[in-house]
Design a protein around this motif. Structure first.
Motif, PDB file in Angstrom:
ATOM      1  N   ALA A   1      -1.205 -14.782  -0.067  1.00 55.24           N
ATOM      2  CA  ALA A   1      -0.522 -15.471   0.881  1.00 55.24           C
ATOM      3  C   ALA A   1       0.895 -15.414   0.577  1.00 55.24           C
ATOM      4  CB  ALA A   1      -1.039 -17.221   0.460  1.00 55.24           C
ATOM      5  N   VAL A   2       1.566 -15.659  -0.448  1.00 53.67           N
ATOM      6  CA  VAL A   2       2.794 -15.528  -0.516  1.00 53.67           C
ATOM      7  C   VAL A   2       3.368 -14.167  -0.408  1.00 53.67           C
ATOM      8  CG1 VAL A   2       2.994 -17.603  -2.139  1.00 53.67           C
ATOM      9  CG2 VAL A   2       3.041 -15.235  -3.107  1.00 53.67           C
ATOM     10  N   GLU A   3       2.824 -12.950  -0.507  1.00 49.02           N
ATOM     11  CA  GLU A   3       3.241 -11.756  -0.352  1.00 49.02           C
ATOM     12  C   GLU A   3       2.832 -10.976   0.684  1.00 49.02           C
ATOM     13  OE1 GLU A   3       5.404 -10.287  -2.635  1.00 49.02           O
ATOM     14  OE2 GLU A   3       5.486 -11.727  -4.142  1.00 49.02           O
ATOM     15  N   TYR A   4       1.799 -11.543   1.473  1.00 48.69           N
ATOM     16  CA  TYR A   4       1.345 -10.687   2.540  1.00 48.69           C
ATOM     17  C   TYR A   4       0.954 -11.837   3.677  1.00 48.69           C
ATOM     18  CZ  TYR A   4       1.513  -6.938  -0.819  1.00 48.69           C
ATOM     19  OH  TYR A   4       2.102  -5.792  -1.487  1.00 48.69           O
ATOM     20  N   GLY A   5       1.193 -12.885   3.571  1.00 49.67           N
ATOM     21  CA  GLY A   5       0.796 -13.914   4.794  1.00 49.67           C
ATOM     22  C   GLY A   5      -0.889 -14.059   4.686  1.00 49.67           C
ATOM     23  N   SER A   6      -1.448 -14.004   3.660  1.00 47.48           N
ATOM     24  CA  SER A   6      -2.757 -14.141   3.522  1.00 47.48           C
ATOM     25  C   SER A   6      -3.574 -13.115   4.507  1.00 47.48           C
ATOM     26  CB  SER A   6      -3.507 -15.558   4.120  1.00 47.48           C
ATOM     27  OG  SER A   6      -2.786 -16.399   3.130  1.00 47.48           O
ATOM     28  N   SER A   7      -2.813 -12.000   4.597  1.00 46.82           N
ATOM     29  CA  SER A   7      -3.498 -10.765   5.463  1.00 46.82           C
ATOM     30  C   SER A   7      -3.534  -9.708   4.687  1.00 46.82           C
ATOM     31  CB  SER A   7      -2.501 -10.398   6.709  1.00 46.82           C
ATOM     32  OG  SER A   7      -2.876  -9.211   7.160  1.00 46.82           O
ATOM     33  N   VAL A   8      -5.229  -9.352   4.457  1.00 51.61           N
ATOM     34  CA  VAL A   8      -5.382  -8.016   3.789  1.00 51.61           C
ATOM     35  C   VAL A   8      -4.986  -6.832   4.612  1.00 51.61           C
ATOM     36  CG1 VAL A   8      -7.474  -6.638   2.941  1.00 51.61           C
ATOM     37  CG2 VAL A   8      -7.475  -9.229   2.700  1.00 51.61           C
ATOM     38  N   ALA A   9      -4.937  -6.885   5.998  1.00 50.51           N
ATOM     39  CA  ALA A   9      -4.095  -5.636   6.717  1.00 50.51           C
ATOM     40  C   ALA A   9      -2.721  -5.532   6.147  1.00 50.51           C
ATOM     41  CB  ALA A   9      -4.321  -6.098   8.122  1.00 50.51           C
ATOM     42  N   GLN A  10      -2.152  -6.542   6.007  1.00 48.99           N
ATOM     43  CA  GLN A  10      -0.641  -6.242   5.685  1.00 48.99           C
ATOM     44  C   GLN A  10      -0.725  -5.811   4.250  1.00 48.99           C
ATOM     45  OE1 GLN A  10       2.150  -6.834   7.303  1.00 48.99           O
ATOM     46  NE2 GLN A  10       1.132  -7.577   9.188  1.00 48.99           N
TER      47      GLN A  10
ATOM     48  N   GLY B   1       0.683   1.643   1.930  1.00 48.97           N
ATOM     49  CA  GLY B   1       0.325   2.827   2.611  1.00 48.97           C
ATOM     50  C   GLY B   1      -0.893   3.052   3.028  1.00 48.97           C
ATOM     51  N   TYR B   2      -1.861   2.033   3.276  1.00 49.70           N
ATOM     52  CA  TYR B   2      -2.973   2.404   3.411  1.00 49.70           C
ATOM     53  C   TYR B   2      -3.473   1.831   4.822  1.00 49.70           C
ATOM     54  CZ  TYR B   2      -3.768   3.329  -1.292  1.00 49.70           C
ATOM     55  OH  TYR B   2      -3.906   4.191  -2.765  1.00 49.70           O
ATOM     56  N   GLY B   3      -4.605   2.236   5.468  1.00 45.28           N
ATOM     57  CA  GLY B   3      -4.903   1.956   6.764  1.00 45.28           C
ATOM     58  C   GLY B   3      -5.810   2.731   7.481  1.00 45.28           C
ATOM     59  N   PRO B   4      -5.915   3.053   8.755  1.00 48.01           N
ATOM     60  CA  PRO B   4      -6.982   3.883   9.340  1.00 48.01           C
ATOM     61  C   PRO B   4      -6.804   5.183   9.091  1.00 48.01           C
ATOM     62  CG  PRO B   4      -6.285   2.141  10.942  1.00 48.01           C
ATOM     63  CD  PRO B   4      -5.338   2.023   9.783  1.00 48.01           C
ATOM     64  N   GLY B   5      -5.503   5.700   8.804  1.00 45.66           N
ATOM     65  CA  GLY B   5      -5.152   7.162   8.581  1.00 45.66           C
ATOM     66  C   GLY B   5      -5.197   7.573   7.142  1.00 45.66           C
ATOM     67  N   HIS B   6      -5.322   6.505   6.173  1.00 46.83           N
ATOM     68  CA  HIS B   6      -5.146   6.801   4.966  1.00 46.83           C
ATOM     69  C   HIS B   6      -6.075   5.715   4.105  1.00 46.83           C
ATOM     70  CE1 HIS B   6      -2.775   6.896   0.844  1.00 46.83           C
ATOM     71  NE2 HIS B   6      -3.681   7.754   1.003  1.00 46.83           N
ATOM     72  N   SER B   7      -7.273   5.958   3.899  1.00 50.46           N
ATOM     73  CA  SER B   7      -8.378   4.995   3.379  1.00 50.46           C
ATOM     74  C   SER B   7      -8.260   4.673   1.605  1.00 50.46           C
ATOM     75  CB  SER B   7      -9.678   5.577   3.648  1.00 50.46           C
ATOM     76  OG  SER B   7     -10.739   5.124   2.773  1.00 50.46           O
ATOM     77  N   VAL B   8      -7.983   3.337   1.602  1.00 47.73           N
ATOM     78  CA  VAL B   8      -8.231   3.060   0.362  1.00 47.73           C
ATOM     79  C   VAL B   8      -9.434   3.336  -0.416  1.00 47.73           C
ATOM     80  CG1 VAL B   8      -8.393   0.760   0.539  1.00 47.73           C
ATOM     81  CG2 VAL B   8      -7.361   1.029  -1.387  1.00 47.73           C
ATOM     82  N   SER B   9     -10.573   2.948   0.391  1.00 45.19           N
ATOM     83  CA  SER B   9     -11.789   3.229  -0.292  1.00 45.19           C
ATOM     84  C   SER B   9     -12.070   4.751  -0.613  1.00 45.19           C
ATOM     85  CB  SER B   9     -12.926   2.993   0.885  1.00 45.19           C
ATOM     86  OG  SER B   9     -12.905   1.521   1.053  1.00 45.19           O
ATOM     87  N   ALA B  10     -11.649   5.825   0.224  1.00 48.46           N
ATOM     88  CA  ALA B  10     -11.700   7.030  -0.107  1.00 48.46           C
ATOM     89  C   ALA B  10     -10.894   7.324  -1.497  1.00 48.46           C
ATOM     90  CB  ALA B  10     -11.326   8.028   1.134  1.00 48.46           C
ATOM     91  N   ARG B  11      -9.749   6.629  -1.542  1.00 42.53           N
ATOM     92  CA  ARG B  11      -9.003   6.963  -2.835  1.00 42.53           C
ATOM     93  C   ARG B  11      -9.704   6.501  -3.878  1.00 42.53           C
ATOM     94  NH1 ARG B  11      -3.051   5.032  -4.664  1.00 42.53           N
ATOM     95  NH2 ARG B  11      -3.124   6.180  -6.611  1.00 42.53           N
ATOM     96  N   ALA B  12     -10.155   5.356  -3.883  1.00 40.90           N
ATOM     97  CA  ALA B  12     -11.090   4.730  -5.073  1.00 40.90           C
ATOM     98  C   ALA B  12     -12.189   5.757  -5.359  1.00 40.90           C
ATOM     99  CB  ALA B  12     -11.657   3.256  -4.563  1.00 40.90           C
ATOM    100  N   VAL B  13     -12.692   6.372  -4.495  1.00 44.83           N
ATOM    101  CA  VAL B  13     -13.854   7.335  -4.834  1.00 44.83           C
ATOM    102  C   VAL B  13     -13.277   8.520  -5.440  1.00 44.83           C
ATOM    103  CG1 VAL B  13     -15.807   8.947  -3.851  1.00 44.83           C
ATOM    104  CG2 VAL B  13     -15.608   6.671  -3.044  1.00 44.83           C
ATOM    105  N   SER B  14     -12.114   9.252  -4.517  1.00 45.14           N
ATOM    106  CA  SER B  14     -11.699  10.581  -5.282  1.00 45.14           C
ATOM    107  C   SER B  14     -11.198  10.160  -6.699  1.00 45.14           C
ATOM    108  CB  SER B  14     -10.513  10.696  -4.376  1.00 45.14           C
ATOM    109  OG  SER B  14      -9.373  10.187  -4.393  1.00 45.14           O
ATOM    110  N   GLU B  15     -10.525   8.894  -6.948  1.00 35.11           N
ATOM    111  CA  GLU B  15     -10.291   8.798  -8.399  1.00 35.11           C
ATOM    112  C   GLU B  15     -11.071   8.275  -9.627  1.00 35.11           C
ATOM    113  OE1 GLU B  15      -6.519   6.664  -8.532  1.00 35.11           O
ATOM    114  OE2 GLU B  15      -5.568   7.982  -7.290  1.00 35.11           O
ATOM    115  N   GLY B  16     -12.367   8.318  -8.945  1.00 37.41           N
ATOM    116  CA  GLY B  16     -13.348   7.898  -9.961  1.00 37.41           C
ATOM    117  C   GLY B  16     -13.793   6.628 -10.168  1.00 37.41           C
ATOM    118  N   ALA B  17     -12.848   5.506  -9.669  1.00 41.21           N
ATOM    119  CA  ALA B  17     -12.999   4.141  -9.608  1.00 41.21           C
ATOM    120  C   ALA B  17     -14.366   3.615  -9.028  1.00 41.21           C
ATOM    121  CB  ALA B  17     -11.833   3.381  -9.164  1.00 41.21           C
TER     122      ALA B  17
END
Length: 112
Positions: free
Chosen positions: A43-52, A58-74
């Protein structure tokens, strides 16, 4: 897994959400207060928006946070479909979505 080294944190016996409640040994939060702190930070840092939040890192449709989680083994990818998640979530997914009963239900539809 993060590429940045994380500091070692030590529970203090007081809830880290800021409510001042006492916590059990080894706990940072009173029960459920981790989610309270997470929601307050969002709420205080991103206006309660996960998109924000994602955009801010630096994540979004062109840079997947899920893909990074997989590539890093998390996280891991399901061997039978496109599902990705933490190891415990993947195990739960596999049991529910890829068991013999789930496969039969998907093929023939549920009967009641």
């Amino acid at each position: 897994m993060t590429t940045n080294p994380l500091p070692h944190l030590t529970p203090t016996g007081t809830c880290w959400c800021g409510c001042a409640k006492k916590t059990g040994p080894g706990s940072f939060f009173a029960p459920g207060h981790d989610k309270v702190a997470e929601a307050a930070l969002l709420a205080v840092e991103y206006g309660s928006s996960v998109a924000q939040l994602l955009h801010g890192h630096g994540y979004g449709p062109g840079h997947s946070v899920s893909a990074r989680a997989v590539s890093e083994g998390a996280w891991r990818k399901c061997g039978s479909c496109d599902y990705v998640g933490a190891p415990a979530s993947l195990a739960n997914h596999t049991k529910k979505a890829h068991s013999t009963a789930a496969t039969a239900e998907q093929a023939g539809g549920a009967t009641r």
